[in-house]
Design a protein around this motif. Structure first.
Motif, PDB file in Angstrom:
ATOM      1  N   LYS A 180     -41.839   5.462-118.429  1.00  0.00           N
ATOM      2  CA  LYS A 180     -40.407   5.168-118.463  1.00  0.00           C
ATOM      3  C   LYS A 180     -39.586   6.384-118.872  1.00  0.00           C
ATOM      4  N   ASN A 181     -40.195   7.266-119.635  1.00  0.00           N
ATOM      5  CA  ASN A 181     -39.449   8.403-120.177  1.00  0.00           C
ATOM      6  C   ASN A 181     -40.005   9.769-119.785  1.00  0.00           C
ATOM      7  N   VAL A 182     -41.246   9.813-119.294  1.00  0.00           N
ATOM      8  CA  VAL A 182     -41.868  11.079-118.902  1.00  0.00           C
ATOM      9  C   VAL A 182     -42.104  11.050-117.395  1.00  0.00           C
ATOM     10  N   TYR A 186     -44.703   8.936-114.731  1.00  0.00           N
ATOM     11  CA  TYR A 186     -44.256   8.085-113.621  1.00  0.00           C
ATOM     12  C   TYR A 186     -44.982   8.475-112.333  1.00  0.00           C
ATOM     13  N   LEU A 187     -45.135   9.772-112.090  1.00  0.00           N
ATOM     14  CA  LEU A 187     -45.852  10.232-110.898  1.00  0.00           C
ATOM     15  C   LEU A 187     -47.323   9.820-110.966  1.00  0.00           C
ATOM     16  N   ILE A 188     -47.912   9.856-112.165  1.00  0.00           N
ATOM     17  CA  ILE A 188     -49.303   9.409-112.329  1.00  0.00           C
ATOM     18  C   ILE A 188     -49.419   7.933-111.974  1.00  0.00           C
ATOM     19  N   GLU A 189     -48.440   7.137-112.422  1.00  0.00           N
ATOM     20  CA  GLU A 189     -48.448   5.700-112.094  1.00  0.00           C
ATOM     21  C   GLU A 189     -48.303   5.510-110.585  1.00  0.00           C
ATOM     22  N   ALA A 207     -53.751  -2.008-120.472  1.00  0.00           N
ATOM     23  CA  ALA A 207     -53.331  -2.660-121.714  1.00  0.00           C
ATOM     24  C   ALA A 207     -51.866  -3.078-121.615  1.00  0.00           C
ATOM     25  N   GLU A 208     -51.061  -2.243-120.976  1.00  0.00           N
ATOM     26  CA  GLU A 208     -49.651  -2.581-120.723  1.00  0.00           C
ATOM     27  C   GLU A 208     -49.371  -2.389-119.248  1.00  0.00           C
ATOM     28  N   GLU A 209     -49.026  -3.465-118.581  1.00  0.00           N
ATOM     29  CA  GLU A 209     -48.747  -3.400-117.156  1.00  0.00           C
ATOM     30  C   GLU A 209     -47.269  -3.083-116.928  1.00  0.00           C
ATOM     31  N   TYR A 210     -47.015  -2.153-116.019  1.00  0.00           N
ATOM     32  CA  TYR A 210     -45.645  -1.782-115.688  1.00  0.00           C
ATOM     33  C   TYR A 210     -45.286  -2.300-114.298  1.00  0.00           C
ATOM     34  N   ASN A 211     -44.025  -2.716-114.155  1.00  0.00           N
ATOM     35  CA  ASN A 211     -43.524  -3.069-112.837  1.00  0.00           C
ATOM     36  C   ASN A 211     -43.090  -1.776-112.165  1.00  0.00           C
ATOM     37  N   LEU A 215     -39.835   0.901-112.670  1.00  0.00           N
ATOM     38  CA  LEU A 215     -39.980   2.306-113.028  1.00  0.00           C
ATOM     39  C   LEU A 215     -39.248   3.200-112.022  1.00  0.00           C
ATOM     40  N   THR A 216     -39.395   2.863-110.746  1.00  0.00           N
ATOM     41  CA  THR A 216     -38.739   3.651-109.702  1.00  0.00           C
ATOM     42  C   THR A 216     -37.220   3.593-109.851  1.00  0.00           C
ATOM     43  N   ASP A 217     -36.696   2.407-110.147  1.00  0.00           N
ATOM     44  CA  ASP A 217     -35.252   2.266-110.350  1.00  0.00           C
ATOM     45  C   ASP A 217     -34.782   3.115-111.526  1.00  0.00           C
TER      46      ASP A 217
END
Length: 226
Positions: A180-182, A186-189, A207-211, A215-217
């Motif tokens: 969200k901040n780095v 985000y590119l790794i995700e 452990a923590e799932e991201y939508n 993230l893209t938005d």
């Protein structure tokens, strides 16, 4: 120089599904499933989200090259992060069944020797950037930083020492995965989601799932504000 990474692998639960057909009721038949570790029958299984990902666009050729290098390194180290999560689940499950502290220490040392013998040579070959990506992915998969894992399984002093040593090589064991901040995270995700979709990597629940759309938005909004 990468010995500190070895200790994270101290850390395969296999899920079995049983299906039970309920007796016919009101001419409708329901199929219930029991998932190991859950005493409540389920009529559905929650599946991992599948994202429709568009083509990548890069501002410059240099940015594209950087992404491809990051992709190569992420694909290389993700299996180690996945294994670390599996080892942690397995270790914690086994330790919970042991009552004596001496048995827990003995089992932990036994696992340590096994992991060191199996993976130490491979982990020592990682570059600094690959080691840092691995540290981030371990946090993504386990919910704990590598520093925290070493501290939990060893001692606070040992964790401090390994973090200090790692810092000499520009690696922080305390660095979390923060897409969200780095921007790099985000590119790794992005790389992970595309690799899961294409079958290059086997997905493991984080452990923590991201939508990923959220993230893209976030990053599109940040880029508009620049």
């Amino acid at each position: 120089m990468k010995n500190f990474i070895i200790f994270i692998f101290l850390l395969y639960p296999v899920f079995f599904f049983a299906q039970i057909k309920d007796e016919e009721e009101d001419t409708l038949e329901y199929e219930y499933m029991f998932i190991e570790g859950d005493s409540v029958p389920q009529t559905v299984i929650n599946l991992n989200p599948i994202y429709i990902l568009g083509d990548l666009k890069f501002p410059s050729r240099e940015d594209r090259i950087k992404y491809l290098i990051l992709r190569r390194k992420t694909l290389k180290v993700y299996p180690y992060a996945k294994l670390a999560s599996e080892r942690l689940d397995s270790l914690n499950s086994r330790l919970e069944s042991m009552k004596k502290a001496s048995d827990k220490r003995r089992y932990t040392k036994m696992i340590q020797k096994y992991i060191e013998g199996e993976f130490s040579d491979e982990l020592k070959k990682l570059t600094r950037t690959e080691g840092q990506i691995l540290v981030k992915l371990i946090h993504r998969q386990t919910g704990k930083t590598t520093f925290g894992l070493v501290k939990e399984l060893r001692s606070g002093w040992r964790a401090f020492w390994y973090n200090t040593t790692a810092s000499m090589f520009d690696i922080s064991l305390k660095k979390p995965f923060d897409p969200k901040n780095v921007y790099e995270d985000y590119l790794i995700e992005d790389i992970l989601q595309r690799s899961f979709k294409s079958g290059l990597l086997v997905r493991q629940k984080a452990a923590e799932e991201y939508n990923f759309y959220d993230l893209t938005d976030i990053w599109l909004d940040k880029q508009k504000k620049k």
